[in-house]
Design a protein around this motif. Structure first.
Motif, short mmCIF file in Angstrom:
data_model
loop_
_atom_site.label_atom_id
_atom_site.label_comp_id
_atom_site.label_asym_id
_atom_site.label_seq_id
_atom_site.Cartn_x
_atom_site.Cartn_y
_atom_site.Cartn_z
N ARG A 71 0.83 -1.20 0.00
CA ARG A 71 0.00 0.00 0.00
C ARG A 71 0.87 1.26 0.00
O ARG A 71 0.54 2.27 -0.65
CB ARG A 71 -0.92 -0.03 1.23
N SER A 125 -8.10 -0.74 -8.75
CA SER A 125 -7.35 -1.31 -7.63
C SER A 125 -6.47 -0.25 -6.98
O SER A 125 -6.38 -0.17 -5.75
CB SER A 125 -6.49 -2.48 -8.11
N GLN A 170 -6.77 1.20 -3.14
CA GLN A 170 -5.64 1.21 -2.21
C GLN A 170 -5.46 2.59 -1.59
O GLN A 170 -5.21 2.73 -0.38
CB GLN A 170 -4.35 0.79 -2.93
#
Length: 347
Positions: free
Chosen positions: A30, A56, A60
């Motif tokens: 992350r 995605s 995150q």
């Protein structure tokens, strides 16, 4: 239990969550995603560099913002700008990522005789001319070092650096400008441009191509074979051709200097190219004449994360690259033809 007592008891959901409670917390991946987005111009660019789908990446970042309890980016049209909280977090994240990268690289050093792999990418000509002597010198100091080498365009080199697939890029500083934020640029050498023409096209005494060349030779000179590098570079190259050979025809665009020079050898036209791209095995390529010209040289640089400036074998490799660059002397260059050695050509 009475109903009133049940209502007075704090609900479990009302307790503040810690960073570790939110979808895995501050994971290394992350933090990598945040760092890449912070150094990209858009989520699309960051997604490409990371090899992840854009939704995605967005998820995150949203989760990270939930963890820290603050917005990290200002979303403005198609661009992202760090907030004050984002800038604060970035300073700490960079330290964490540098430490983790150094740890990963240092694991290979544990125990005598362990191998280390240098991960690098660069332009074909730089990898062929400057890298081999530097590798030979480094081998004397670090005989157990091996290499993972990628021949790549400047944009691809940056993408691999951002994605941490490589730790060192060898490219021209003219090609990266602001896109290299977050990395150190170390000057290696200066690579002058030359005009490559077919072997049969002798320009040594040509003061005016219109009168000093045959119609056939003049036709070859008027066909320019250009490397499709980027808009600004292409404009500079075309402006140079327009000054020195007015009325020239941009005959072909190639995606590598090697392809362009192959066309020159075949007599199809002429090409303005970095001297380093005209060298094979330490000698000038056969079948062409190389003339000195007044065109801004290519500045070759090493691009790498700051921590590697102090980490071997990268730190030593950089020094050997500088030495190799200092010893690079373009072979077989001829004097500038009279019609190119004019104030108009130098403007």
């Amino acid at each position: 239990m009475k109903k009133s007592e049940k209502q007075d008891r704090p609900a479990e959901d009302a307790k503040p969550r810690s960073a570790s409670d939110a979808a895995g917390g501050l994971t290394f991946r992350r933090l990598q995603v945040f760092w890449s987005v912070a150094h990209s111009t858009s989520l699309t660019q960051a997604s490409k560099q990371l090899g992840l789908a854009q939704p995605s990446v967005s998820q995150q970042i949203a989760t990270l913002e939930d963890i820290v309890g603050s917005s990290l980016f200002d979303r403005r049209s198609n661009t992202l700008e760090l907030t004050e909280a984002g800038r604060h977090l970035l300073r700490h994240v960079e330290k964490v990522l540098e430490s983790m990268q150094a740890l990963e690289d240092g694991v290979a050093e544990i125990g005598d005789g362990s191998r280390q792999t240098v991960h690098l990418a660069g332009l074909n000509s730089i990898l062929r001319v400057i890298l081999p002597p530097a590798m030979e010198a480094l081998h004397e100091e670090f005989p157990r070092v091996d290499y993972d080498i990628h021949e790549s365009s400047p944009a691809e080199v940056l993408e691999m650096l951002y994605a941490r697939r490589i730790n060192l890029g060898l490219i021209s500083s003219n090609s990266i400008a602001p896109a290299s934020a977050g990395f150190q640029q170390v000057p290696i050498c200066v690579d002058p441009y030359v005009l490559a023409v077919p072997r049969d096209l002798d320009l040594a005494d040509v003061a005016d191509p219109r009168t000093d060349l045959s119609p056939e030779a003049r036709e070859v000179l008027m066909r320019s074979i250009q490397f499709a590098f980027g808009t600004q570079h292409s404009k500079r190259v075309q402006a140079w051709y327009d000054k020195v050979v007015p009325g020239n025809w941009p005959f072909a665009q190639a995606r590598s200097f090697e392809v362009a020079l192959g066309m020159v050898r075949s007599g199809l036209g002429v090409c303005l190219a970095p001297a380093m791209s005209c060298v094979v095995g330490g000698t000038a390529i056969q079948g062409v004449r190389l003339y000195r010209v007044d065109f801004p040289a290519r500045d070759v640089v090493a691009l790498l994360p700051k921590t590697y400036l102090r980490t071997d074998p990268y730190a030593s490799l950089i020094e050997h690259l500088k030495v190799a660059g200092a010893h690079f002397a373009p072979p077989g260059l001829l004097d500038t033809p009279p019609f190119l050695d004019t104030p108009a050509a130098a403007d």
